[in-house]
Motif scaffolding. Structure first.
Motif, PDB file in Angstrom:
ATOM      1  N   ASN A 195       0.806  -1.222   0.000  1.00 51.70           N
ATOM      2  CA  ASN A 195       0.000   0.000   0.000  1.00 51.70           C
ATOM      3  C   ASN A 195       0.840   1.274   0.000  1.00 51.70           C
ATOM      4  OD1 ASN A 195      -2.194  -1.702   0.195  1.00 51.70           O
ATOM      5  ND2 ASN A 195      -2.404  -1.466   2.394  1.00 51.70           N
TER       6      ASN A 195
ATOM      7  N   SER B 174      -0.799  -6.070   2.719  1.00 49.11           N
ATOM      8  CA  SER B 174      -1.353  -4.739   2.930  1.00 49.11           C
ATOM      9  C   SER B 174      -1.260  -4.351   4.399  1.00 49.11           C
ATOM     10  CB  SER B 174      -2.824  -4.711   2.509  1.00 49.11           C
ATOM     11  OG  SER B 174      -2.953  -4.726   1.115  1.00 49.11           O
TER      12      SER B 174
ATOM     13  N   LEU C 162      -4.223   1.368   3.700  1.00 50.20           N
ATOM     14  CA  LEU C 162      -5.151   0.863   2.695  1.00 50.20           C
ATOM     15  C   LEU C 162      -6.215   1.929   2.423  1.00 50.20           C
ATOM     16  CD1 LEU C 162      -6.366  -2.762   2.382  1.00 50.20           C
ATOM     17  CD2 LEU C 162      -7.866  -0.866   1.797  1.00 50.20           C
TER      18      LEU C 162
ATOM     19  N   LEU D 228      -8.000   2.322  -3.290  1.00 49.56           N
ATOM     20  CA  LEU D 228      -7.644   0.933  -3.559  1.00 49.56           C
ATOM     21  C   LEU D 228      -8.881   0.038  -3.476  1.00 49.56           C
ATOM     22  CD1 LEU D 228      -5.691  -1.356  -4.107  1.00 49.56           C
ATOM     23  CD2 LEU D 228      -5.072  -1.362  -1.682  1.00 49.56           C
TER      24      LEU D 228
END
Length: 478
Positions: free
Chosen positions: A237, A277, A282, A286
């Motif tokens: 991420n 992740s 996050l 995304l």
């Protein structure tokens, strides 16, 4: 040999180094009286597995023959050090290797990987296990042909450990396990410095690969028959914050979602996976990209570690119980068929029963499809290892047992949700236990066992999921 490809445009220097190693292999084979054999054992994560593919590819390109047996002419242990047990496994096997070397004095024993980046461990190996010929670290993989040349030329006890990560472990030939799927490093290192974790100290600071190199590599793989790729990084991420000097972009000009969008444009690529992740990074962007994509697999591995906000702060995780629950809820709402998996640690120093119950509460509310559960392991050099409130073993084992049952019960219920549905399965290999079965994976990463001929391996086929069994399925092609 057919699975060997070049990751990037191979430079003249590496080509020359492998050519020299090819001459070394011929000379080594003359001494042995046969083509020299090698064996690579990989401990730890997919990053290590990817590095091992480069080591194997280099040796095969140089004329060595791979062996399934550790009683080979060259044995390489690619080590892990995330938990103490990983180190103990290596020490436990070294005695066996010494026995092999006594029978074959020409044998070369090499240790690399994360454990070797720990200076104390590497020095212990050098002093206490003098039969080890080569020690090198995670940042030295690209120099492997030169290091092998040194020990095959007669140099004793070679040790090379670079401290700085320059994202330069590219350019070596790769021997892939699968012809149709592959893992790809998009970044190296980690900047998170969780208080229990040694990874930033052994893998180095975070640095992202040039997107042009990544896209070129994937295009090459797809042209070679790959239909699924796994993007690898300690925290994918945060891709794009820092690039090496001379990259086509600068830090902040391209993020992980930008990279995904470019990868999705590649014709012939059917599935895109990624891990791992970090919850703190996050983004909504995304989540939306996964929901809209017909290539990105509906699976997110989202490490929890603990459900206690107090413990999470002491772990330096940068999120709370409440923010994690909100994120998981948002993901499930936006992508209803998503599979959420996680990592959960039990026994972090100072963890109380109430802290543990917070973890159990998160597991109950999020309802993970599966979880890697493990007991805290003290790693020398990390802040958590210096604490004097380590949890008694009997308490940790009791909590771990309770957590494991909870995870298994919920995982079984989650798996049941797809029972009797028809889903696309990427057939990956012959089943290891049942000769008449094949094994594959759903987009959500769940394993499916099915009947079929071997010519289905590498293809995506529709499968009726007849029966759910814990975390996997039995099915039939429709």
């Amino acid at each position: 040999m057919k699975n060997i490809i070049q990751l990037t445009e191979k430079n003249i220097e590496i080509d020359s180094e492998i050519e020299t190693l090819r001459d070394d292999a011929l000379a080594f084979g003359s001494v042995l009286g046969h083509t020299p054999t090698f064996h690579v054992t990989t401990f730890g994560c997919q990053m290590n597995a990817r590095d091992s593919e480069k080591l194997r590819g280099t040796l095969i390109s140089a004329g060595f023959m791979e062996s399934d047996d550790e009683d080979a002419d060259v044995v390489i242990y690619n080590t892990c050090t995330v938990r103490e047990n990983a180190n103990l496994k290596v020490y436990g096997r070294l005695g066996v290797l010494n026995g092999y070397k006594k029978k074959n004095p020409n044998m070369k024993i090499c240790l690399c990987g994360c454990m070797m980046q720990e200076s104390d461990e590497a020095e212990k190996i050098r002093k206490s296990y003098p039969f080890v010929d080569l020690i090198f670290g995670t940042h030295n993989v690209n120099n492997f042909p030169v290091l092998m040349h040194r020990i095959l030329s007669g140099e004793k006890h070679v040790k090379e450990i670079l401290e700085e990560n320059k994202a330069s472990n590219e350019g070596l030939p790769v021997e892939r396990k699968y012809s149709f799927k592959e893992g790809i490093n998009i970044m190296y290192g980690c900047d998170n410095f969780c208080s229990y974790c040694i990874v930033p100290y052994v893998r180095g600071r975070e640095i992202s690969r040039d997107p042009k190199d990544i896209l070129r590599e994937i295009e090459t793989l797809v042209n070679d028959g790959v239909i699924e790729i796994m993007l690898l990084g300690q925290n994918v991420n945060s891709y794009g914050k820092k690039f090496p000097e001379g990259s086509s972009v600068s830090g902040g000009e391209m993020n992980f979602v930008d990279l995904l969008r470019e990868i999705e444009k590649i014709d012939g690529l059917k599935r895109i996976r990624f891990m791992t992740s970090h919850p703190k990074d996050l983004s909504d962007e995304l989540i939306d990209e996964i929901a809209a994509s017909n290539k990105i697999c509906h699976h997110i591995h989202l490490p929890l570690q603990s459900g206690s906000t107090k413990v999470l702060k002491e772990m330096n995780r940068h999120y709370t119980k409440e923010s994690y629950l909100a994120l998981a809820s948002k993901i499930r709402e936006r992508i209803p068929d998503i599979s959420l998996t996680t990592d959960i640690m039990v026994g972090f120093p100072g963890e109380t029963e109430d802290d543990f119950l917070d973890t159990m509460d998160v597991v109950e509310k999020v309802r993970f499809d599966s979880a890697f559960t493990f007991i805290y392991s003290m790693r020398t050099g990390t802040p958590a290892a210096k604490r004097d409130d380590q949890i008694p073993e009997e308490v940790v084992k009791d909590r771990f047992s309770r957590l494991l049952k909870k995870v298994q019960d919920i995982g079984t219920e989650q798996t049941k949700k797809l029972e009797c549905k028809v889903m696309p399965v990427l057939v990956e290999e012959k089943n290891e236990r049942e000769e008449n079965l094949l094994t594959g994976r759903l987009s959500n990463n769940a394993v499916v066992h099915l009947h079929g001929s071997e010519d289905l391996i590498g293809k995506i086929v529709p499968v009726h999921l007849d029966k759910a069994m814990n975390f996997y399925y039995f099915g039939e092609i429709v």
